[in-house]
Design an enzyme around this catalytic site. Sequence first.
Site, short mmCIF file in Angstrom:
data_model
loop_
_atom_site.label_atom_id
_atom_site.label_comp_id
_atom_site.label_asym_id
_atom_site.label_seq_id
_atom_site.Cartn_x
_atom_site.Cartn_y
_atom_site.Cartn_z
N SER A 141 -19.90 37.26 -0.50
CA SER A 141 -18.86 38.00 0.22
C SER A 141 -19.46 39.30 0.76
O SER A 141 -20.45 39.81 0.22
CB SER A 141 -17.71 38.33 -0.74
N TYR A 154 -15.42 42.53 -9.45
CA TYR A 154 -15.55 41.49 -8.43
C TYR A 154 -16.70 41.81 -7.48
O TYR A 154 -17.55 40.95 -7.21
CB TYR A 154 -14.25 41.34 -7.65
#
Length: 259
Positions: A141, A154
């Site tokens: 990501s 995260y």
Amino acid sequence: MKNDGYALITGASRGLGMEFARALAQRHCNLVLVARSPEPLHAFANELRRAHPVSVVAIQVDLSTAGAGQILAEQLSGGGIPIELLVNNAGFGLRGEFRANSLPRQLEMLRLNNQAIVELTYSLLPGMLEREQKGIINISSTAGFQPIPFASAYSATKAFLTTFSLALEQELRSAGVSVVTVCPGRLLKKQNGDSAQPVKDKWAAICQSPDQVVEEALRVLANGGGLSVPGALNKFSVFVQRLIPRKTLPRLVAKLSKA
């Protein structure tokens, strides 16, 4: 890819996993679909079998469980299912203050986003190296390019995955393994599995549809691997972050996260 080889896709019952499966089935690749929820997994596998002349194996497994990746690799080997392409797509993110989020849930995220990928890749690599064509696609990501307050654990998992994947690309290049590191931004959610829902919030300009992300990833794979950051604005954002002082960047991201 040879007809007797398979592409293994984790997190295959939703989102990017489904798009990878559809795109690869259209390219006449045999598939191993892995997901935690059995009902949508088997329903999707049946859909692909009806639509494409390929073999589709559906395996229900929770990859956040310690040792699950190794057990899955042994199951595939015992069943005579050779893997040529590994798509490490399964993962999830948690938002909120680190101290407020459940510790067990955060540790589950670390196991799925990092440990399971390392374990599955390590376990499948020996067999993959025997194949003529072989590749790995890791779904990371843009969150991995900077520390993100209120998504601290995260963003850390994605930073690990990005650096691991880019390093692995260089290690495996001489062995003929193409490694793609995919770092999308926010994705458009699809309605009824087909049309993308419009995004009207502050992130609308940087959202991509899952099929766009998949098509670019497969293009990079065909070209020998590398980093894929889909979308011009996402590419620009990643470049600009390199120019911002390290101590300043988390403050800016924190303000954006709260806004």
